[in-house]
Motif scaffolding. Sequence first.
Motif, short mmCIF file in Angstrom:
data_model
loop_
_atom_site.label_atom_id
_atom_site.label_comp_id
_atom_site.label_asym_id
_atom_site.label_seq_id
_atom_site.Cartn_x
_atom_site.Cartn_y
_atom_site.Cartn_z
N GLY A 8 0.81 -1.23 0.00
CA GLY A 8 0.00 0.00 0.00
C GLY A 8 0.83 1.26 0.00
O GLY A 8 0.50 2.24 0.66
N HIS A 13 1.57 1.62 -5.97
CA HIS A 13 0.78 2.47 -6.86
C HIS A 13 1.41 2.51 -8.26
O HIS A 13 0.72 2.44 -9.27
CB HIS A 13 0.64 3.88 -6.29
CG HIS A 13 -0.50 4.65 -6.88
ND1 HIS A 13 -0.69 5.99 -6.64
CD2 HIS A 13 -1.50 4.28 -7.73
CE1 HIS A 13 -1.78 6.40 -7.31
NE2 HIS A 13 -2.28 5.38 -7.97
N TYR A 29 -6.92 -5.15 -7.99
CA TYR A 29 -7.22 -5.10 -6.56
C TYR A 29 -5.93 -4.78 -5.83
O TYR A 29 -4.84 -5.14 -6.28
CB TYR A 29 -7.74 -6.46 -6.08
CG TYR A 29 -9.05 -6.86 -6.71
CD1 TYR A 29 -9.09 -7.37 -8.01
CD2 TYR A 29 -10.25 -6.71 -6.02
CE1 TYR A 29 -10.30 -7.72 -8.60
CE2 TYR A 29 -11.46 -7.06 -6.61
CZ TYR A 29 -11.48 -7.56 -7.90
OH TYR A 29 -12.66 -7.89 -8.50
N GLY A 33 -3.68 -1.32 -0.17
CA GLY A 33 -3.77 -0.11 -0.98
C GLY A 33 -3.75 1.13 -0.11
O GLY A 33 -3.30 1.09 1.05
N ASN A 34 -4.19 2.26 -0.65
CA ASN A 34 -4.30 3.50 0.15
C ASN A 34 -5.28 4.43 -0.53
O ASN A 34 -5.90 4.06 -1.55
CB ASN A 34 -2.91 4.12 0.36
CG ASN A 34 -2.25 4.60 -0.93
OD1 ASN A 34 -2.92 5.13 -1.83
ND2 ASN A 34 -0.94 4.43 -1.03
N GLY A 35 -5.42 5.62 0.01
CA GLY A 35 -6.43 6.56 -0.50
C GLY A 35 -6.28 6.84 -1.99
O GLY A 35 -7.26 6.81 -2.74
N SER A 38 -7.00 3.94 -4.38
CA SER A 38 -8.42 3.58 -4.53
C SER A 38 -9.03 4.15 -5.81
O SER A 38 -10.10 3.70 -6.23
CB SER A 38 -9.21 4.03 -3.30
OG SER A 38 -9.32 5.44 -3.29
N TYR A 39 -8.35 5.10 -6.48
CA TYR A 39 -8.84 5.59 -7.78
C TYR A 39 -8.47 4.63 -8.91
O TYR A 39 -9.03 4.72 -10.00
CB TYR A 39 -8.26 6.97 -8.09
CG TYR A 39 -8.72 8.04 -7.13
CD1 TYR A 39 -10.01 8.59 -7.23
CD2 TYR A 39 -7.88 8.50 -6.11
CE1 TYR A 39 -10.42 9.56 -6.35
CE2 TYR A 39 -8.30 9.47 -5.24
CZ TYR A 39 -9.57 10.00 -5.35
OH TYR A 39 -9.99 10.96 -4.47
N VAL A 42 -9.49 -1.66 -6.68
CA VAL A 42 -10.38 -1.93 -5.55
C VAL A 42 -9.50 -2.21 -4.34
O VAL A 42 -8.69 -3.15 -4.38
CB VAL A 42 -11.28 -3.15 -5.84
CG1 VAL A 42 -12.13 -3.50 -4.62
CG2 VAL A 42 -12.13 -2.91 -7.07
N CYS A 43 -9.60 -1.41 -3.28
CA CYS A 43 -8.76 -1.62 -2.10
C CYS A 43 -9.47 -2.54 -1.11
O CYS A 43 -10.64 -2.33 -0.78
CB CYS A 43 -8.42 -0.29 -1.44
SG CYS A 43 -7.32 0.71 -2.46
N ASP A 354 -9.31 13.53 -8.12
CA ASP A 354 -9.26 12.07 -8.26
C ASP A 354 -7.83 11.55 -8.13
O ASP A 354 -7.40 10.65 -8.84
CB ASP A 354 -9.88 11.61 -9.58
CG ASP A 354 -11.37 11.92 -9.64
OD1 ASP A 354 -11.97 12.14 -8.57
OD2 ASP A 354 -11.91 11.97 -10.76
N ARG A 371 -8.59 8.36 2.32
CA ARG A 371 -9.77 9.14 1.98
C ARG A 371 -10.56 9.34 3.26
O ARG A 371 -10.87 8.38 3.97
CB ARG A 371 -10.64 8.40 0.95
CG ARG A 371 -9.89 7.92 -0.29
CD ARG A 371 -9.93 8.91 -1.45
NE ARG A 371 -11.26 9.14 -2.00
CZ ARG A 371 -11.81 8.42 -2.98
NH1 ARG A 371 -11.16 7.38 -3.49
NH2 ARG A 371 -12.99 8.74 -3.45
#
Length: 430
Positions: A8, A13, A29, A33-35, A38-39, A42-43, A354, A371
């Motif tokens: 994450g 990323h 997926y 993940g992280n904020g 998530s764009y 799928v976290c 975003d 987020r």
Amino acid sequence: MKVLVVGGGGREHAILRKLKESPQRPALYAAPGNGGISYDAVCVPIAATDVAAIVDFAAREGMDYVVVAPDDPLVLGMVDALAEKGIPAFGPSRAAAVIEGSKVFSKNLMKKYGIPTARYETFDSADAAERYVRQNTAWPLVVKADGLALGKGVLICEDEAAALAAVDEIMRCGKFGASGSRVVIEEFLTGPEVSVLCFTDGKTIVPMASSMDHKRALDGDRGLNTGGMGTVAPNPYYTGEIAAVCMETIFRPTVDAMNAEGRTFKGCLYFGLMLTPGGPKVIEYNCRFGDPETQVVLPLLESDLLAVMRATTDGTLAELDVKFSEKCAACVILASGGYPQQYEKGKAIAGLADGQLPEGGATVYHAGTARSADGALVTSGGRVLGVTAVADDLPGALAAAYKAADRIAFDGLYRRSDIGQRALLAIQNP
Ligand code: AMP
Ligand code: GLY
């Protein structure tokens, strides 16, 4: 095809953004993940080190492929555990991940197979380590905890008192827990550092674009060691001639040595090198992509990352033509004020829509963002964002990365202002 990336941070990323470009159009997926991630994926809220829960999730949700990015789950054997359920994964087995998981192992491997590295001794008793330090005459001396220590287990000691204190901290006070039950004490090397990440299936070795990290917190390479405050690729010190020497004396011998030890390495093998007056030497191996090296290396990859990764797992890397762009990339890390020590979290991040810059010109890799309940991005870690730009030359990439970084703000934002300056000197005075 469903693909899960474990981890994450900014590295994960960067992997996900490159997988997103795959013509195979995978459903992506991330765990956790992280904020910002998530764009793009799928976290799933599962810790990267929770091997049982990750394997359960991957089996239950029918993941076709898993990329295990961080060191700890690799060292814990996540790739083996996935294989037991018939799920193919990118990354080394537990037996091969020991090349990063134990510095005593990796140093002994290099000694046994004649791979150039700093001269060293290993110790499993503090008394013996202290005796060795007291007899030492050449300073500085480098004291390293054997196991994983979040990149903080290396202490460069200017004199006897500092080295004795390092041994005491690591071996007697247990600063790094069980990772410090053994230490490596080695000679201090000098020269430019280069990171070279290689794809390998245990037979074929494909070096990626070389890179240069900036590990210290402050401008001018001062201050504490961090996870990395910025990177550039390629590394101008790493000429074609040096690359050929490294393949012959370091990369090929290392992959062959791991095979000979019955620990075939598949995945990304990271060579931390120092170009010493006596030739290139290994400072460290990592069993994974580097962070933030990945944020400059993968943007230069022109081939389908998913195909390359699957080929390392399947042993068919020789069949692929893996292409890197001739361009240059620069990444500037935006960190929370106080990092790598105490810092605050939960600061609102301004300038992104975003997760990316609306004006474009750079890619924003999220390392420590979350987020909030209303969907807004806030800081959640020490390293918050990595801003990467690609251009025809290094000055262009650096200018674009800094220009983009200037459009992002959060309370306490800290960044180095001299990323790439050493690399530029190397280009100006070859
Ligand atoms: P590591 O955590 O192994 O990457 O080490 C952190 C940093 O310590 C490296 O990037 C080097 O700058 C430095 N370092 C490690 N070993 C040596 C050595 N033998 N001589 C000089 N510097 C070293
Ligand atoms: N940037 C150094 C590492 O990933 O270990």
